[in-house]
Design an enzyme around this catalytic site. Structure first.
Site, PDB file in Angstrom:
ATOM      1  N   GLY A  16       1.325   2.784  10.223  1.00 56.88           N
ATOM      2  CA  GLY A  16       2.370   1.566  10.421  1.00 56.88           C
ATOM      3  C   GLY A  16       3.776   2.253  10.294  1.00 56.88           C
ATOM      4  O   GLY A  16       3.906   3.583  10.144  1.00 56.88           O
ATOM      5  N   ASP A  23       6.719   3.970   8.727  1.00 50.96           N
ATOM      6  CA  ASP A  23       7.063   5.062   7.892  1.00 50.96           C
ATOM      7  C   ASP A  23       7.909   4.574   6.859  1.00 50.96           C
ATOM      8  O   ASP A  23       9.056   4.061   6.689  1.00 50.96           O
ATOM      9  CB  ASP A  23       7.793   6.273   8.524  1.00 50.96           C
ATOM     10  CG  ASP A  23       7.892   7.394   7.588  1.00 50.96           C
ATOM     11  OD1 ASP A  23       8.219   7.159   6.520  1.00 50.96           O
ATOM     12  OD2 ASP A  23       7.436   8.617   7.925  1.00 50.96           O
ATOM     13  N   LEU A  24       7.061   4.287   5.593  1.00 51.07           N
ATOM     14  CA  LEU A  24       7.781   3.714   4.285  1.00 51.07           C
ATOM     15  C   LEU A  24       8.742   4.822   3.917  1.00 51.07           C
ATOM     16  O   LEU A  24       9.669   4.166   3.224  1.00 51.07           O
ATOM     17  CB  LEU A  24       6.723   3.477   3.374  1.00 51.07           C
ATOM     18  CG  LEU A  24       5.573   2.414   3.860  1.00 51.07           C
ATOM     19  CD1 LEU A  24       4.512   2.231   2.518  1.00 51.07           C
ATOM     20  CD2 LEU A  24       6.317   1.048   4.082  1.00 51.07           C
ATOM     21  N   HIS A  81       9.110  -5.017  19.351  1.00 50.81           N
ATOM     22  CA  HIS A  81       8.689  -6.102  20.214  1.00 50.81           C
ATOM     23  C   HIS A  81       8.478  -5.617  21.904  1.00 50.81           C
ATOM     24  O   HIS A  81       7.619  -5.972  22.341  1.00 50.81           O
ATOM     25  CB  HIS A  81       9.905  -7.228  20.258  1.00 50.81           C
ATOM     26  CG  HIS A  81       9.728  -7.742  18.749  1.00 50.81           C
ATOM     27  ND1 HIS A  81      10.336  -9.006  18.417  1.00 50.81           N
ATOM     28  CD2 HIS A  81       9.208  -7.639  17.766  1.00 50.81           C
ATOM     29  CE1 HIS A  81      10.166  -9.161  17.218  1.00 50.81           C
ATOM     30  NE2 HIS A  81       9.398  -8.404  16.729  1.00 50.81           N
ATOM     31  N   ASP A 137       3.460  -8.250  11.383  1.00 54.12           N
ATOM     32  CA  ASP A 137       4.358  -8.164  12.520  1.00 54.12           C
ATOM     33  C   ASP A 137       4.103  -7.442  13.657  1.00 54.12           C
ATOM     34  O   ASP A 137       2.642  -7.025  13.546  1.00 54.12           O
ATOM     35  CB  ASP A 137       5.775  -7.629  12.009  1.00 54.12           C
ATOM     36  CG  ASP A 137       5.606  -6.326  11.458  1.00 54.12           C
ATOM     37  OD1 ASP A 137       4.904  -5.520  11.813  1.00 54.12           O
ATOM     38  OD2 ASP A 137       6.655  -5.861  10.845  1.00 54.12           O
TER      39      ASP A 137
HETATM   40  O1  T3D Z   1      11.348  -1.887   8.474  1.00 52.31           O
HETATM   41  C1  T3D Z   1      10.555  -2.387   9.515  1.00 52.31           C
HETATM   42  O2  T3D Z   1      10.638  -2.151  10.472  1.00 52.31           O
HETATM   43  C2  T3D Z   1       9.428  -3.269   9.007  1.00 52.31           C
HETATM   44  C3  T3D Z   1       8.231  -3.004   9.553  1.00 52.31           C
HETATM   45  C4  T3D Z   1       7.150  -2.821   9.063  1.00 52.31           C
HETATM   46  C5  T3D Z   1       5.845  -2.651   9.642  1.00 52.31           C
HETATM   47  C6  T3D Z   1       4.749  -2.171   9.008  1.00 52.31           C
HETATM   48  O3  T3D Z   1       4.133  -1.498   9.565  1.00 52.31           O
HETATM   49  S1  T3D Z   1       4.737  -2.347   6.964  1.00 52.31           S
HETATM   50  C7  T3D Z   1       3.112  -1.468   6.649  1.00 52.31           C
HETATM   51  C8  T3D Z   1       3.332  -0.217   6.427  1.00 52.31           C
HETATM   52  N1  T3D Z   1       2.378   0.622   6.241  1.00 52.31           N
HETATM   53  C9  T3D Z   1       1.766   0.911   5.152  1.00 52.31           C
HETATM   54  O4  T3D Z   1       1.924   0.103   4.259  1.00 52.31           O
HETATM   55  C10 T3D Z   1       0.504   1.678   4.701  1.00 52.31           C
HETATM   56  C11 T3D Z   1       0.827   2.285   3.793  1.00 52.31           C
HETATM   57  N2  T3D Z   1      -0.270   3.622   3.809  1.00 52.31           N
HETATM   58  C12 T3D Z   1      -1.227   3.439   3.300  1.00 52.31           C
HETATM   59  O5  T3D Z   1      -1.622   2.071   2.578  1.00 52.31           O
HETATM   60  C13 T3D Z   1      -2.360   4.365   3.005  1.00 52.31           C
HETATM   61  O6  T3D Z   1      -2.004   5.663   3.240  1.00 52.31           O
HETATM   62  C14 T3D Z   1      -3.691   4.181   4.134  1.00 52.31           C
HETATM   63  C15 T3D Z   1      -4.495   3.082   3.730  1.00 52.31           C
HETATM   64  C16 T3D Z   1      -3.005   4.014   5.596  1.00 52.31           C
HETATM   65  C17 T3D Z   1      -4.452   5.668   3.889  1.00 52.31           C
HETATM   66  O7  T3D Z   1      -4.844   5.683   2.846  1.00 52.31           O
HETATM   67  P1  T3D Z   1      -5.324   7.163   2.440  1.00 52.31           P
HETATM   68  O8  T3D Z   1      -5.939   7.155   1.062  1.00 52.31           O
HETATM   69  O9  T3D Z   1      -6.449   7.743   3.547  1.00 52.31           O
HETATM   70  O10 T3D Z   1      -4.186   8.335   2.735  1.00 52.31           O
HETATM   71  P2  T3D Z   1      -2.951   8.479   1.800  1.00 52.31           P
HETATM   72  O11 T3D Z   1      -3.441   9.589   0.672  1.00 52.31           O
HETATM   73  O12 T3D Z   1      -2.398   7.223   1.062  1.00 52.31           O
HETATM   74  O13 T3D Z   1      -1.821   9.007   2.888  1.00 52.31           O
HETATM   75  C18 T3D Z   1      -1.959  10.292   3.259  1.00 52.31           C
HETATM   76  C19 T3D Z   1      -0.295  10.736   3.261  1.00 52.31           C
HETATM   77  O14 T3D Z   1       0.077   9.784   4.432  1.00 52.31           O
HETATM   78  C20 T3D Z   1       0.483  10.546   2.120  1.00 52.31           C
HETATM   79  O15 T3D Z   1       1.365  11.833   2.205  1.00 52.31           O
HETATM   80  P3  T3D Z   1       1.139  12.881   0.944  1.00 52.31           P
HETATM   81  O16 T3D Z   1       1.177  12.253  -0.250  1.00 52.31           O
HETATM   82  O17 T3D Z   1      -0.002  13.537   1.469  1.00 52.31           O
HETATM   83  O18 T3D Z   1       2.652  13.693   1.152  1.00 52.31           O
HETATM   84  C21 T3D Z   1       1.148   9.260   2.455  1.00 52.31           C
HETATM   85  O19 T3D Z   1       2.319   9.142   1.684  1.00 52.31           O
HETATM   86  C22 T3D Z   1       1.403   9.388   3.881  1.00 52.31           C
HETATM   87  N3  T3D Z   1       1.488   8.202   4.285  1.00 52.31           N
HETATM   88  C23 T3D Z   1       0.436   7.100   4.648  1.00 52.31           C
HETATM   89  N4  T3D Z   1       0.965   6.005   5.022  1.00 52.31           N
HETATM   90  C24 T3D Z   1       2.487   6.151   5.252  1.00 52.31           C
HETATM   91  C25 T3D Z   1       2.569   7.470   4.844  1.00 52.31           C
HETATM   92  N5  T3D Z   1       3.931   7.965   4.707  1.00 52.31           N
HETATM   93  C26 T3D Z   1       4.908   7.073   5.173  1.00 52.31           C
HETATM   94  N6  T3D Z   1       4.654   5.828   5.591  1.00 52.31           N
HETATM   95  C27 T3D Z   1       3.512   5.395   5.783  1.00 52.31           C
HETATM   96  N7  T3D Z   1       3.283   4.354   6.380  1.00 52.31           N
END
Ligand code: T3D
Length: 261
Positions: free
Chosen positions: A64, A66-67, A88, A143
């Site tokens: 999704g 990038d946070l 969109h 979204d």
């Molecule tokens: O501004 C706008 O436009 C608003 C729009 C919003 C739309 C959206 O998509 S909001 C939703 C955003 N996405 C999330 O909230 C998901 C966040 N990620 C997670 O919940 C988990 O990472 C997962 C469930 C996807 C996977 O979990 P897991 O345990 O398999 O992996 P992890 O260890 O959490 O992630 C691995 C790496 O990816 C980690 O980095 P690191 O610590 O190894 O350096 C993590 O920070 C990175 N990562 C995962 N998701 C994101 C991310 N980095 C940036 N943004 C992410 N969304």
């Protein structure tokens, strides 16, 4: 346009877009969204492309937005503009592309990454794939088309449960719920997806484009309107050379060759 965070390749009439930021599980940045839109446009324009596959590099499909890049659009207005400007058009283009699209879901699909998978026509998932409407976990709401596609695919109650809890749905449950079309072992994911894509690429392109529009129309219109639309599309399909070729091929007991005219 040169791509940095995606890859785009065409072979055997199949275009493949690979999201390529594996360290973040392919989180979507502004640059990646631009590249993705450009690649979908390329697949749309390229007459030799008959099927589009979307997948992710590494262990994730797409996590999704990038946070870490949320600060690029810090106000609610900027988020709204970002959605309208980047997400969109991309989701709409994917969903209305008059060519079959397949999400080859290799791993986790979260938030707008799940929306991307839902905007494709078909989803083939690896056993390791999982799906989460992660939005609620960061205090946001669905979204990028999730509120539209999800209830249509899995029904109202399951869509609400996913959206409200942010629960993770594993691949087997996703299959049982109709969220994905197939689940295969990771080592056979590419083989099975490309087999499906090749079968679609060998089909009648004009009819496939109309089927996509017809089913989308039927899902949101009354029966009498759907019947009318079917009739209109059937007249168009019946006028194609591909239809004549298919009937001739059937009668001659040979495979049909479709040229998209
Ligand atoms: O501004 C706008 O436009 C608003 C729009 C919003 C739309 C959206 O998509 S909001 C939703 C955003 N996405 C999330 O909230 C998901 C966040 N990620 C997670 O919940 C988990 O990472 C997962 C469930 C996807 C996977 O979990 P897991 O345990 O398999 O992996 P992890 O260890 O959490 O992630 C691995 C790496 O990816 C980690 O980095 P690191 O610590 O190894 O350096 C993590 O920070 C990175 N990562 C995962 N998701 C994101 C991310 N980095 C940036 N943004 C992410 N969304």
């Amino acid at each position: 346009m040169a791509y940095e965070s995606i890859e785009y390749a065409v072979a055997n009439r199949i275009a493949t877009i690979t999201l390529n930021r594996p360290d973040t599980l392919n989180a979507l940045t502004e640059g990646m969204l631009k590249e993705l839109s450009d690649a979908v446009k390329q697949a749309e324009r390229d007459q030799s492309v008959r099927v589009l596959i979307l997948t992710g590099r590494g262990r994730g499909f797409c996590s999704g937005q990038d946070l870490k890049a949320l600060g690029d659009h810090p106000t609610p207005e900027a988020i709204g503009q970002h959605l309208a400007r980047r997400y969109h058009p991309l989701i709409a283009r994917l969903a209305t592309l008059e060519k079959p699209t397949i999400a080859m879901v290799n791993g986790v699909a979260a938030g707008a990454g799940m929306s991307l998978a839902l905007a494709c026509d078909l989803r083939v998932a690896a056993v390791e794939a999982r799906f989460t409407q992660a939005f609620v976990r960061v205090g946001l709401v669905p979204d990028s088309g999730s509120s539209y596609f999800l209830p249509r695919l899995v029904g109202y109650a399951r869509a609400l449960e996913m959206a409200m809890t942010g629960m993770t749905v594993e691949s087997e449950t996703a299959l049982a719920w109709g969220l994905v079309n197939r689940v295969v072992p990771a080592e056979r994911l590419a083989e099975e997806t490309y087999k499906l894509a090749e079968a679609l690429a060998a089909g009648p392109p004009l009819a496939l484009g109309m089927i996509k529009r017809e089913i989308a129309y039927g899902a949101s219109h009354a029966l009498v309107e759907a019947l009318e639309r079917e009739k209109d599309f059937q007249m168009t399909a019946a006028a194609t050379q591909d239809h004549r070729e298919a009937v001739a091929a059937f009668l001659a007991k040979r495979p049909a060759v479709f040229e998209g005219r």
